[in-house]
Design an enzyme around this catalytic site. Structure first.
Site, PDB file in Angstrom:
ATOM      1  N   HIS A  52      13.609  -6.766  17.815  1.00 14.87           N
ATOM      2  CA  HIS A  52      12.728  -5.592  17.715  1.00 14.87           C
ATOM      3  C   HIS A  52      12.987  -4.832  16.427  1.00 14.87           C
ATOM      4  O   HIS A  52      13.999  -4.135  16.322  1.00 14.87           O
ATOM      5  CB  HIS A  52      13.021  -4.622  18.852  1.00 14.87           C
ATOM      6  CG  HIS A  52      12.403  -4.995  20.145  1.00 14.87           C
ATOM      7  ND1 HIS A  52      11.959  -4.067  21.042  1.00 14.87           N
ATOM      8  CD2 HIS A  52      12.146  -6.202  20.698  1.00 14.87           C
ATOM      9  CE1 HIS A  52      11.467  -4.687  22.100  1.00 14.87           C
ATOM     10  NE2 HIS A  52      11.579  -5.976  21.919  1.00 14.87           N
ATOM     11  N   ARG A  72       9.463  -8.650  16.366  1.00 14.62           N
ATOM     12  CA  ARG A  72       8.397  -7.748  16.808  1.00 14.62           C
ATOM     13  C   ARG A  72       8.426  -6.511  15.924  1.00 14.62           C
ATOM     14  O   ARG A  72       9.510  -5.944  15.702  1.00 14.62           O
ATOM     15  CB  ARG A  72       8.622  -7.370  18.275  1.00 14.62           C
ATOM     16  CG  ARG A  72       7.473  -6.601  18.896  1.00 14.62           C
ATOM     17  CD  ARG A  72       7.806  -6.092  20.297  1.00 14.62           C
ATOM     18  NE  ARG A  72       8.424  -4.773  20.229  1.00 14.62           N
ATOM     19  CZ  ARG A  72       8.461  -3.910  21.255  1.00 14.62           C
ATOM     20  NH1 ARG A  72       7.944  -4.243  22.419  1.00 14.62           N
ATOM     21  NH2 ARG A  72       9.032  -2.742  21.115  1.00 14.62           N
ATOM     22  N   TYR A  74       5.425   4.819  20.945  1.00 15.61           N
ATOM     23  CA  TYR A  74       6.082   3.816  21.752  1.00 15.61           C
ATOM     24  C   TYR A  74       6.820   2.809  20.871  1.00 15.61           C
ATOM     25  O   TYR A  74       6.300   2.363  19.855  1.00 15.61           O
ATOM     26  CB  TYR A  74       5.051   3.061  22.604  1.00 15.61           C
ATOM     27  CG  TYR A  74       5.573   1.737  23.035  1.00 15.61           C
ATOM     28  CD1 TYR A  74       6.558   1.677  24.021  1.00 15.61           C
ATOM     29  CD2 TYR A  74       5.182   0.568  22.422  1.00 15.61           C
ATOM     30  CE1 TYR A  74       7.103   0.478  24.388  1.00 15.61           C
ATOM     31  CE2 TYR A  74       5.716  -0.642  22.784  1.00 15.61           C
ATOM     32  CZ  TYR A  74       6.681  -0.680  23.769  1.00 15.61           C
ATOM     33  OH  TYR A  74       7.227  -1.876  24.113  1.00 15.61           O
ATOM     34  N   ASP A  83       3.370  -5.262  19.851  1.00 20.17           N
ATOM     35  CA  ASP A  83       3.140  -4.872  21.246  1.00 20.17           C
ATOM     36  C   ASP A  83       2.222  -3.648  21.287  1.00 20.17           C
ATOM     37  O   ASP A  83       2.584  -2.579  20.807  1.00 20.17           O
ATOM     38  CB  ASP A  83       4.499  -4.547  21.893  1.00 20.17           C
ATOM     39  CG  ASP A  83       4.406  -4.371  23.393  1.00 20.17           C
ATOM     40  OD1 ASP A  83       3.277  -4.299  23.922  1.00 20.17           O
ATOM     41  OD2 ASP A  83       5.472  -4.299  24.035  1.00 20.17           O
ATOM     42  N   HIS A 113       1.123  -2.383  24.114  1.00 18.98           N
ATOM     43  CA  HIS A 113       1.571  -1.640  25.291  1.00 18.98           C
ATOM     44  C   HIS A 113       0.408  -1.059  26.089  1.00 18.98           C
ATOM     45  O   HIS A 113       0.416   0.127  26.462  1.00 18.98           O
ATOM     46  CB  HIS A 113       2.578  -0.555  24.876  1.00 18.98           C
ATOM     47  CG  HIS A 113       3.736  -0.465  25.816  1.00 18.98           C
ATOM     48  ND1 HIS A 113       3.885   0.551  26.721  1.00 18.98           N
ATOM     49  CD2 HIS A 113       4.791  -1.276  25.996  1.00 18.98           C
ATOM     50  CE1 HIS A 113       4.994   0.359  27.409  1.00 18.98           C
ATOM     51  NE2 HIS A 113       5.566  -0.748  26.999  1.00 18.98           N
ATOM     52  N   GLU A 140       0.664  -8.356  21.903  1.00 19.78           N
ATOM     53  CA  GLU A 140       1.136  -8.214  23.291  1.00 19.78           C
ATOM     54  C   GLU A 140       0.416  -7.098  24.033  1.00 19.78           C
ATOM     55  O   GLU A 140       0.217  -6.012  23.487  1.00 19.78           O
ATOM     56  CB  GLU A 140       2.638  -7.924  23.227  1.00 19.78           C
ATOM     57  CG  GLU A 140       3.307  -7.700  24.560  1.00 19.78           C
ATOM     58  CD  GLU A 140       4.818  -7.628  24.383  1.00 19.78           C
ATOM     59  OE1 GLU A 140       5.348  -8.312  23.471  1.00 19.78           O
ATOM     60  OE2 GLU A 140       5.469  -6.881  25.126  1.00 19.78           O
ATOM     61  N   GLU A 169       4.485  -8.624  31.171  1.00 20.40           N
ATOM     62  CA  GLU A 169       5.757  -8.005  31.557  1.00 20.40           C
ATOM     63  C   GLU A 169       5.642  -7.176  32.838  1.00 20.40           C
ATOM     64  O   GLU A 169       6.651  -6.947  33.499  1.00 20.40           O
ATOM     65  CB  GLU A 169       6.335  -7.173  30.410  1.00 20.40           C
ATOM     66  CG  GLU A 169       5.514  -5.964  30.019  1.00 20.40           C
ATOM     67  CD  GLU A 169       6.083  -5.238  28.805  1.00 20.40           C
ATOM     68  OE1 GLU A 169       6.329  -5.907  27.788  1.00 20.40           O
ATOM     69  OE2 GLU A 169       6.310  -4.025  28.882  1.00 20.40           O
ATOM     70  N   ARG A 200       4.192 -13.546  29.821  1.00 21.57           N
ATOM     71  CA  ARG A 200       5.455 -12.848  29.596  1.00 21.57           C
ATOM     72  C   ARG A 200       6.111 -12.359  30.890  1.00 21.57           C
ATOM     73  O   ARG A 200       6.914 -11.432  30.888  1.00 21.57           O
ATOM     74  CB  ARG A 200       5.252 -11.674  28.624  1.00 21.57           C
ATOM     75  CG  ARG A 200       4.735 -12.110  27.256  1.00 21.57           C
ATOM     76  CD  ARG A 200       4.822 -11.012  26.217  1.00 21.57           C
ATOM     77  NE  ARG A 200       6.184 -10.600  26.023  1.00 21.57           N
ATOM     78  CZ  ARG A 200       6.743  -9.511  26.529  1.00 21.57           C
ATOM     79  NH1 ARG A 200       6.046  -8.673  27.278  1.00 21.57           N
ATOM     80  NH2 ARG A 200       7.989  -9.237  26.299  1.00 21.57           N
ATOM     81  N   GLU A 214      12.072 -12.715  24.506  1.00 21.27           N
ATOM     82  CA  GLU A 214      12.414 -11.403  23.939  1.00 21.27           C
ATOM     83  C   GLU A 214      13.914 -11.143  24.104  1.00 21.27           C
ATOM     84  O   GLU A 214      14.490 -11.459  25.145  1.00 21.27           O
ATOM     85  CB  GLU A 214      11.619 -10.312  24.667  1.00 21.27           C
ATOM     86  CG  GLU A 214      11.850  -8.914  24.111  1.00 21.27           C
ATOM     87  CD  GLU A 214      11.021  -7.854  24.840  1.00 21.27           C
ATOM     88  OE1 GLU A 214      10.709  -8.039  26.029  1.00 21.27           O
ATOM     89  OE2 GLU A 214      10.674  -6.842  24.196  1.00 21.27           O
ATOM     90  N   TRP A 247       0.657   4.262  29.367  1.00 19.34           N
ATOM     91  CA  TRP A 247       1.833   4.261  28.491  1.00 19.34           C
ATOM     92  C   TRP A 247       2.129   2.873  27.996  1.00 19.34           C
ATOM     93  O   TRP A 247       2.061   1.925  28.744  1.00 19.34           O
ATOM     94  CB  TRP A 247       3.068   4.796  29.239  1.00 19.34           C
ATOM     95  CG  TRP A 247       4.268   4.728  28.337  1.00 19.34           C
ATOM     96  CD1 TRP A 247       4.506   5.479  27.206  1.00 19.34           C
ATOM     97  CD2 TRP A 247       5.388   3.842  28.454  1.00 19.34           C
ATOM     98  NE1 TRP A 247       5.682   5.106  26.623  1.00 19.34           N
ATOM     99  CE2 TRP A 247       6.241   4.108  27.347  1.00 19.34           C
ATOM    100  CE3 TRP A 247       5.739   2.849  29.361  1.00 19.34           C
ATOM    101  CZ2 TRP A 247       7.438   3.407  27.143  1.00 19.34           C
ATOM    102  CZ3 TRP A 247       6.913   2.152  29.163  1.00 19.34           C
ATOM    103  CH2 TRP A 247       7.772   2.434  28.064  1.00 19.34           C
TER     104      TRP A 247
HETATM  105  O1  EZ4 Z   1       8.255  -0.906  27.790  1.00 20.87           O
HETATM  106  O2  EZ4 Z   1      10.959  -2.718  29.242  1.00 20.87           O
HETATM  107  O3  EZ4 Z   1       8.068  -5.741  25.439  1.00 20.87           O
HETATM  108  N1  EZ4 Z   1       8.758  -4.881  25.853  1.00 20.87           N
HETATM  109  C1  EZ4 Z   1       8.358  -3.710  26.344  1.00 20.87           C
HETATM  110  C2  EZ4 Z   1       9.439  -2.831  26.954  1.00 20.87           C
HETATM  111  C3  EZ4 Z   1       8.954  -2.059  28.175  1.00 20.87           C
HETATM  112  C4  EZ4 Z   1      10.117  -1.626  29.029  1.00 20.87           C
HETATM  113  C5  EZ4 Z   1       9.621  -1.047  30.352  1.00 20.87           C
HETATM  114  O4  EZ4 Z   1      10.682  -0.834  31.221  1.00 20.87           O
HETATM  115  O5  EZ4 Z   1       7.181  -3.383  26.320  1.00 20.87           O
HETATM  116  O6  EZ4 Z   1       9.993  -2.001  26.005  1.00 20.87           O
HETATM  117 CO    CO Z   2       5.941  -5.122  25.945  1.00 22.66          CO
END
Ligand code: EZ4
Ligand code: CO
Length: 402
Positions: free
Chosen positions: A122, A147, A159, A210, A212, A236, A262, A283, A339, A402
């Protein structure tokens, strides 16, 4: 052999983890991760009140039957709390089976399909210059995939960007903290970041991003299109995946590969996405998708439809989950990427483990079972601390994903 004891261990070595430890009447132990970020005690109660009493006296060798018993037998199927509890039992039973057989779990899953598990790190920073330095830090450590997340100009919080010098941890307050989101600013900024990262690091570094769950399908399609020149390995969670048909629209417009899963708990959360080849990477994880038994089922369906794996592996998934993931990653034919966010020193100490990072790959332990344990005495020194994931609002105050 019978299951003689089952302990639900809650510990907070910097962040909360829930672990199930099973003990057989022969003294063999097995561990399973049961951590659901921000909802830890719900899973702990589900295990303690509803699962553990039914486990005592069962044959630990009957992994599939126990899975069906906990899934079908509960009547109330699916959902994150239930499936995380089922995952913990299933993972612990695979650990026991490996120890009884004297084999690492990946051998029970068919043996290795590759030499190591390619992981992505990351890189995140408040701005583009900062993130370029972070990407360089990862490539310097041998990572082949990174990432990339940055702050968005004009937004106070973003985020995926941690505070400098502290292990990234989104669950930062007992009552959720609030972040601000602005889709237009984000869509303008992200392609500029990737243009600079690609220019600086060349064509061969795998780059990921990502979203999100923050866009609508047409916004995600626009982002995918604008990122095409920068050849991402995956984009992602571009949209919330409750409505899987949304991915048909994204797919029609962009060749940027998509990764989702996820927050998925069962094969039914991704069946359409996989069957119609609407995604490129699934994922889902051991801990949140019903353990090794069920994740293997998802991965096998994916293999049939040219979809590869890319399991979630953030720091809220414990070293027990990561160990289990690595055995599966090593064995399945359609592995893609894993990851990897290293845990804090305190977490690593509570969960002694044998996996190791070398040259961009993770390698599971070669010891029988999963090759991970929990130090219960040390764990007891870190009591639970309430911590929730943030919520997100648009500039006008509207609650957003979120
Ligand atoms: O937000 O694991 O790809 N990873 C992510 C993470 C998630 C957290 C949620 O608990 O998007 O950082
Ligand atoms: Co993610």
């Amino acid at each position: 052999m019978r299951i003689a004891d089952a302990r639900v261990i809650v510990t907070c070595p910097g962040r909360n983890f829930v672990t199930l430890k099973l003990v057989t009447d022969d003294g063999v132990t097995g561990v399973g991760d049961a951590t659901l970020n921000g909802r830890e005690l719900a899973v702990a109660a589900y295990l303690t009140d509803h699962v553990v009493p039914a486990l005592i006296g069962r044959d630990p060798a009957r992994i599939e039957d126990t899975w069906q018993y906990l899934y079908r037998g509960a009547y109330w199927r699916r959902g994150p709390v239930t499936m995380t509890a089922v995952a913990a039992v299933d993972t612990a039973l695979w650990d026991i089976k490996g120890k009884v057989a004297g084999l690492p779990v990946y051998q029970l899953l068919g043996g290795r399909s590759r030499e190591g598990v390619t992981v992505y790190g990351h890189a995140s920073a408040a701005d583009t210059d900062g993130v370029l330095a972070e990407v360089a830090r990862f490539t310097g450590q041998g990572y082949r995939a990174v990432r990339v997340q940055t702050g968005v100009p004009g937004l106070p919080t973003t985020y995926g960007v941690g505070k400098p010098g502290i292990v990234y941890e989104p669950a930062d307050a007992a009552i959720p903290s609030e972040a601000v989101w602005d889709t237009e600013r984000y869509l303008d900024h992200v392609p500029r970041v990737f243009a600079r990262v690609r220019a600086e690091f060349g064509p061969h570094l795998k780059l990921l991003h990502d979203v999100h769950h923050r866009l609508t399908p047409i916004e995600a399609a626009r982002l995918g299109k604008s990122l095409e020149p920068h050849a991402l390995t995956w984009l992602e969670d571009p949209v919330p995946a409750e409505l899987q048909e949304g991915y048909r629209l994204i797919r029609r417009h962009t060749t940027t590969p998509l990764a989702v899963g996820e927050v998925f708990n069962t094969i039914w959360d991704c069946e359409l996405l996989i069957r119609e080849q609407l995604i490129d990477y699934v994922r889902a994880t051991v801990v949140h998708a019903g353990g090794i038994t069920h994740l293997r089922r998802i991965f096998d369906l994916a293999a049939l439809h040219h979809v590869r794996t890319g399991s979630h592996g953030a720091t809220d998934l414990s070293p027990v989950c990561l160990s289990a993931a690595l055995h599966l990653d090593l064995a399945v034919p359609n592995f893609g990427l894993q990851e990897y966010m290293p845990h804090s020193e305190a977490t690593d100490a509570v969960f002694p483990h044998g996996y190791r990072f070398a040259d961009g790959y993770l390698h599971p332990a070669e010891t029988p079972g999963l090759g991970v344990d929990i130090d219960e005495e040390l764990a007891a020194r870190y009591p639970y601390q309430a911590a929730s994931l943030p919520v997100n609002r648009l500039p006008d105050g509207t609650l957003h994903s979120w």
